[in-house]
Write a protein that holds these residues in place. Structure first.
Motif, PDB file in Angstrom:
ATOM      1  N   ASN A 220       7.969   0.246  -0.623  1.00  0.00           N
ATOM      2  CA  ASN A 220       8.410  -0.437  -1.839  1.00  0.00           C
ATOM      3  C   ASN A 220       7.407  -1.528  -2.232  1.00  0.00           C
ATOM      4  O   ASN A 220       7.054  -1.666  -3.409  1.00  0.00           O
ATOM      5  CB  ASN A 220       9.791  -1.039  -1.609  1.00  0.00           C
ATOM      6  CG  ASN A 220      10.302  -1.813  -2.813  1.00  0.00           C
ATOM      7  OD1 ASN A 220      10.330  -1.302  -3.932  1.00  0.00           O
ATOM      8  ND2 ASN A 220      10.700  -3.047  -2.595  1.00  0.00           N
ATOM      9  N   ASN A 221       6.926  -2.288  -1.254  1.00  0.00           N
ATOM     10  CA  ASN A 221       5.957  -3.355  -1.542  1.00  0.00           C
ATOM     11  C   ASN A 221       4.647  -2.788  -2.079  1.00  0.00           C
ATOM     12  O   ASN A 221       4.024  -3.366  -2.981  1.00  0.00           O
ATOM     13  CB  ASN A 221       5.695  -4.172  -0.276  1.00  0.00           C
ATOM     14  CG  ASN A 221       6.899  -4.998   0.143  1.00  0.00           C
ATOM     15  OD1 ASN A 221       7.810  -5.204  -0.638  1.00  0.00           O
ATOM     16  ND2 ASN A 221       6.911  -5.448   1.386  1.00  0.00           N
ATOM     17  N   VAL A 222       4.224  -1.668  -1.519  1.00  0.00           N
ATOM     18  CA  VAL A 222       2.993  -1.030  -1.996  1.00  0.00           C
ATOM     19  C   VAL A 222       3.151  -0.585  -3.451  1.00  0.00           C
ATOM     20  O   VAL A 222       2.290  -0.833  -4.301  1.00  0.00           O
ATOM     21  CB  VAL A 222       2.623   0.172  -1.108  1.00  0.00           C
ATOM     22  CG1 VAL A 222       1.476   0.967  -1.737  1.00  0.00           C
ATOM     23  CG2 VAL A 222       2.223  -0.292   0.287  1.00  0.00           C
ATOM     24  N   MET A 223       4.284   0.066  -3.727  1.00  0.00           N
ATOM     25  CA  MET A 223       4.513   0.543  -5.087  1.00  0.00           C
ATOM     26  C   MET A 223       4.652  -0.624  -6.065  1.00  0.00           C
ATOM     27  O   MET A 223       4.145  -0.563  -7.200  1.00  0.00           O
ATOM     28  CB  MET A 223       5.768   1.420  -5.128  1.00  0.00           C
ATOM     29  CG  MET A 223       5.654   2.716  -4.341  1.00  0.00           C
ATOM     30  SD  MET A 223       4.322   3.794  -4.936  1.00  0.00           S
ATOM     31  CE  MET A 223       4.923   4.205  -6.559  1.00  0.00           C
ATOM     32  N   ASN A 224       5.333  -1.697  -5.636  1.00  0.00           N
ATOM     33  CA  ASN A 224       5.449  -2.883  -6.490  1.00  0.00           C
ATOM     34  C   ASN A 224       4.070  -3.408  -6.864  1.00  0.00           C
ATOM     35  O   ASN A 224       3.792  -3.716  -8.037  1.00  0.00           O
ATOM     36  CB  ASN A 224       6.215  -3.995  -5.780  1.00  0.00           C
ATOM     37  CG  ASN A 224       7.679  -3.675  -5.534  1.00  0.00           C
ATOM     38  OD1 ASN A 224       8.377  -4.404  -4.849  1.00  0.00           O
ATOM     39  ND2 ASN A 224       8.157  -2.568  -6.075  1.00  0.00           N
ATOM     40  N   SER A 225       3.194  -3.502  -5.866  1.00  0.00           N
ATOM     41  CA  SER A 225       1.839  -4.012  -6.101  1.00  0.00           C
ATOM     42  C   SER A 225       1.060  -3.093  -7.025  1.00  0.00           C
ATOM     43  O   SER A 225       0.340  -3.550  -7.923  1.00  0.00           O
ATOM     44  CB  SER A 225       1.102  -4.160  -4.763  1.00  0.00           C
ATOM     45  OG  SER A 225       1.814  -5.002  -3.879  1.00  0.00           O
ATOM     46  N   LEU A 226       1.192  -1.795  -6.809  1.00  0.00           N
ATOM     47  CA  LEU A 226       0.494  -0.825  -7.650  1.00  0.00           C
ATOM     48  C   LEU A 226       0.929  -0.951  -9.106  1.00  0.00           C
ATOM     49  O   LEU A 226       0.094  -0.944 -10.029  1.00  0.00           O
ATOM     50  CB  LEU A 226       0.768   0.592  -7.142  1.00  0.00           C
ATOM     51  CG  LEU A 226       0.087   1.737  -7.888  1.00  0.00           C
ATOM     52  CD1 LEU A 226      -1.421   1.605  -7.787  1.00  0.00           C
ATOM     53  CD2 LEU A 226       0.535   3.085  -7.327  1.00  0.00           C
ATOM     54  N   PHE A 227       2.228  -1.124  -9.323  1.00  0.00           N
ATOM     55  CA  PHE A 227       2.731  -1.253 -10.687  1.00  0.00           C
ATOM     56  C   PHE A 227       2.282  -2.565 -11.315  1.00  0.00           C
ATOM     57  O   PHE A 227       2.047  -2.633 -12.530  1.00  0.00           O
ATOM     58  CB  PHE A 227       4.263  -1.146 -10.701  1.00  0.00           C
ATOM     59  CG  PHE A 227       4.775   0.267 -10.799  1.00  0.00           C
ATOM     60  CD1 PHE A 227       5.542   0.664 -11.877  1.00  0.00           C
ATOM     61  CD2 PHE A 227       4.482   1.208  -9.822  1.00  0.00           C
ATOM     62  CE1 PHE A 227       6.022   1.961 -11.984  1.00  0.00           C
ATOM     63  CE2 PHE A 227       4.949   2.507  -9.911  1.00  0.00           C
ATOM     64  CZ  PHE A 227       5.721   2.893 -10.995  1.00  0.00           C
ATOM     65  N   MET A 228       2.177  -3.622 -10.516  1.00  0.00           N
ATOM     66  CA  MET A 228       1.710  -4.897 -11.052  1.00  0.00           C
ATOM     67  C   MET A 228       0.243  -4.804 -11.484  1.00  0.00           C
ATOM     68  O   MET A 228      -0.150  -5.360 -12.513  1.00  0.00           O
ATOM     69  CB  MET A 228       1.903  -5.999 -10.013  1.00  0.00           C
ATOM     70  CG  MET A 228       3.372  -6.339  -9.780  1.00  0.00           C
ATOM     71  SD  MET A 228       3.641  -7.385  -8.337  1.00  0.00           S
ATOM     72  CE  MET A 228       2.974  -8.937  -8.931  1.00  0.00           C
ATOM     73  N   VAL A 229      -0.561  -4.095 -10.698  1.00  0.00           N
ATOM     74  CA  VAL A 229      -1.954  -3.865 -11.088  1.00  0.00           C
ATOM     75  C   VAL A 229      -2.010  -3.015 -12.357  1.00  0.00           C
ATOM     76  O   VAL A 229      -2.803  -3.271 -13.280  1.00  0.00           O
ATOM     77  CB  VAL A 229      -2.722  -3.177  -9.945  1.00  0.00           C
ATOM     78  CG1 VAL A 229      -4.103  -2.747 -10.410  1.00  0.00           C
ATOM     79  CG2 VAL A 229      -2.835  -4.114  -8.741  1.00  0.00           C
ATOM     80  N   ALA A 230      -1.134  -2.007 -12.422  1.00  0.00           N
ATOM     81  CA  ALA A 230      -1.084  -1.155 -13.611  1.00  0.00           C
ATOM     82  C   ALA A 230      -0.704  -1.958 -14.847  1.00  0.00           C
ATOM     83  O   ALA A 230      -1.213  -1.703 -15.948  1.00  0.00           O
ATOM     84  CB  ALA A 230      -0.092  -0.017 -13.397  1.00  0.00           C
TER      85      ALA A 230
END
Length: 636
Positions: free
Chosen positions: A375-385
């Protein structure tokens, strides 16, 4: 807790030290990060022409560790005792902040950026253990309230850290104040962590994979094992996408559209943070002290409505150059925009808290922290996106900021629709929530007698066409309902029953294939560990009294021996969906809302199951409930 509310958790050692520790961590992260950005931008720590480069580099360095180390952090959190692990992580924070204090006086921007990377690393290791600990320390009915408090504490701590950095930066000897501050709060966080009770390892025998890239793939694969969990992760990540989009653009929005005073930026951040905090706290009341997915669509609807209205509200604001926050607030024309910002974030809190609780509750216990790491990885990926898309829209396509907010609100509709189409449980429970908070006031008793996992059969009296919806709304586990084919195919309810994966049945004389298929599906669902609910009467009551239980329940248990939980449902007789005074849905209702009660009895062992005995047990439960409900709800 259900009697006192979620704030009663703050009285308990199993929650308070943890809450203080995580809030201080979020506060200190933002104090250090924002102080560093201020020194780079306004304090001469970097040449003016390099300020933008270092600012963007700082943002990237803080978020990069979440990609690199979250999968490893998840494994460590699953394989270690959590309270001790938290103390080690907080000690690392004390060390990092001690070095940061020295770096401030050395004016070493490279060292400070390196330390920011280390702070991101420390946060990446803290994240999985922080959320994996909650299900171990809290009861299931406390999980939503606990997550709500954590969400509230996190956003208020972020806001407080951001504001404190600005206040300290404006002081004379700012470096001394900030250096002392980051060390003080790091030490305080460590001291509070020492009071956190022990939380055993989820999987002490876990074999570690130290390769962050292959483990990232494994972590995401584990998260995908349960579709509802993975799509919840995507939905939470979308929340962070929206949050990052709004928060990143508020400074530019204040500068270009709201008068340019930095006080306005603080005002917008405050409105947003307080909104998330308020929405998170409201969750516990809306959800009735349980993980209620029905309020998730409410959150997404509100986010879109008020997000879209931000575009229209921004067309009518009244601003002056260098307008202070107080002057901005005093202008009535600006209230609509402020309200929209607060509501977007409040509904965001309503949206995200149940999803976080769902991930914690439905993830496999042995790999719970690893799923949270995903979940943390995906959260970070979406924030970069979000950063990449904002650059595309605002810089390349020259979209204005109000138009950008409009686009975010519209896209949110499509993202939410996609999630709900993939997991109809959200929409199903949304309509159940609406039903049980408008026409009916539902109170349940002893539903903890229904097992939290594993197969079981629920048997209940059949009063109305909405019995299944009422029962489904009272329990957190998905339930497969066996119901008369004519009911499951009713117009207006057919779609809901399909989403709920009901099992249609009819008499063997009417259709032998449907009859046998129903028993086959019941066996399959029980074999997969699901809950199955049947109404052994086979039809709605026409008198208000319980009809004779059919022997089908005995065949089900003979083929698949599982526990049977009798249940009594009371209060629906006389509603528009019952057969009182004529067929259901064919007469004017005599009342528009009812007090409904549902009570579960003790489980009956498979070898003791009989239709006659179960009818007696259900009748006894109904009689108990009738003694507490008004006479208007009783058979006449």
């Amino acid at each position: 807790m259900s009697q006192q509310g979620q704030f009663s958790l703050l009285k308990h050692r199993r929650f308070l030290p943890y809450f203080v520790t995580q809030a201080l961590g979020a506060f200190n992260d933002n104090l250090f990060k924002n102080a560093l950005l201020l020194f780079i931008t306004f304090g001469g720590l970097a040449a003016q022409e390099d300020a933008a480069l270092y600012t963007n580099l700082a943002a990237g360095l803080f978020i990069l560790p979440f990609f690199l180390f979250s999968p490893i952090a998840g494994q460590i959190a699953d394989s270690r005792e959590k309270s001790q692990l938290i103390r080690w992580i907080k000690l690392l924070e004390v060390f990092i902040m001690g070095v940061a204090a020295i770096a401030l006086f050395l004016d070493s921007v490279i060292l400070l950026l390196s330390l920011l990377f280390l702070m991101g690393t420390q946060s990446a290791f803290f994240g999985p253990v922080k959320f994996a600990l909650l299900p171990q320390q809290l009861k299931e009915e406390e999980l939503v309230g606990g997550n709500a408090l954590v969400e509230m504490g996190t956003f208020l701590a972020i806001l407080a850290g951001t504001i404190t950095a600005g206040l300290m930066f404006d002081l004379e000897a700012a470096k001394y104040w900030i250096a002392a501050g980051v060390i003080f709060f790091a030490v305080t966080g460590y001291l509070s962590s020492r009071a956190i009770p022990e939380a055993p390892a989820n999987d002490a025998n876990l074999v570690m994979n130290w390769n962050p890239f292959s483990e990232l793939k494994n972590t995401l694969r584990q998260a995908k094992q349960k579709r509802s969990v993975f799509l919840s992760i995507l939905a939470i990540s979308w929340f962070w996408f929206l949050g990052a989009s709004y928060l990143t653009q508020f400074p530019n929005f204040a500068r270009d559209y709201l008068g340019g005073n930095t006080q306005i930026v603080t005002l917008l951040l405050t409105l947003f943070s307080l909104g998330v905090a308020a929405g998170s706290l409201i969750c516990e009341r809306l959800s009735g002290h349980k993980i209620e997915l029905g309020i998730v669509p409410i959150g997404s609807i509100g986010m879109s409505i008020f997000g879209i209205d931000m575009y229209f509200a921004s067309q009518h604001i009244h601003v002056l150059t260098d307008m202070t926050a107080m002057m901005f607030i005093q202008e009535e024309a600006n209230w609509r925009l402020m309200f929209d910002i607060a509501m977007v974030s409040a509904f965001g809190g309503i949206f995200v808290v149940p999803l976080q609780a769902l991930i914690q509750n439905r993830s496999d216990e042995k790999s719970r922290a690893q799923v949270i790491a995903a979940n943390n990885v995906m959260n970070s990926l979406f924030m970069v996106a979000s950063a990449a898309i904002s650059i595309l829209l605002l810089t390349v396509l020259n979209v204005s900021l109000p138009e950008y907010f409009l686009i975010l609100g519209v896209i949110n509709i499509f993202v939410a629709a996609y999630v709900y189409m993939q997991v109809p449980e959200f929409v199903l429970r949304f309509f159940i929530w609406i039903l049980t908070h408008t026409m009916y006031r539902v109170k349940d008793h002893d539903l903890d007698k229904i097992p939290d996992d594993g197969p079981a059969v629920l048997v209940c009296n059949h009063v109305s066409y909405v019995d299944a919806l009422i029962i489904a709304g009272c329990h957190h586990r998905p339930i497969r309902f066996v119901m008369d084919r004519s009911i499951s195919e009713m117009k207006g309810l057919k779609t809901f029953f399909k989403w709920a994966k009901t099992i249609p049945i009819c008499s063997p004389k009417a259709d032998a294939d449907v009859y046998e298929t129903a028993f086959k599906r019941i066996k399959e669902e029980l074999a997969e560990g699901e809950l199955v609910c049947i109404f052994p009467e086979g039809k709605l009551t026409k008198s208000g009294e319980i009809n004779e239980f059919k022997a089908g329940i005995e065949r089900i248990i003979a083929e698949t021996p599982v526990p049977v939980i009798p249940m009594g449902l009371e209060g629906l007789w006389g509603s528009v969906f019952s057969h009182k005074d004529g067929y259901a849905l064919t007469k004017r209702p005599k009342r528009f809302w009812s007090k409904v009660q549902l009570k579960a009895g003790d489980a009956v062992a498979p070898e003791n199951v009989s239709a006659v005995d179960l009818q007696d047990k259900v009748q006894a439960l109904v009689s108990e409930l009738e003694e507490t409900n008004p006479a208007v709800n009783k058979p006449a």
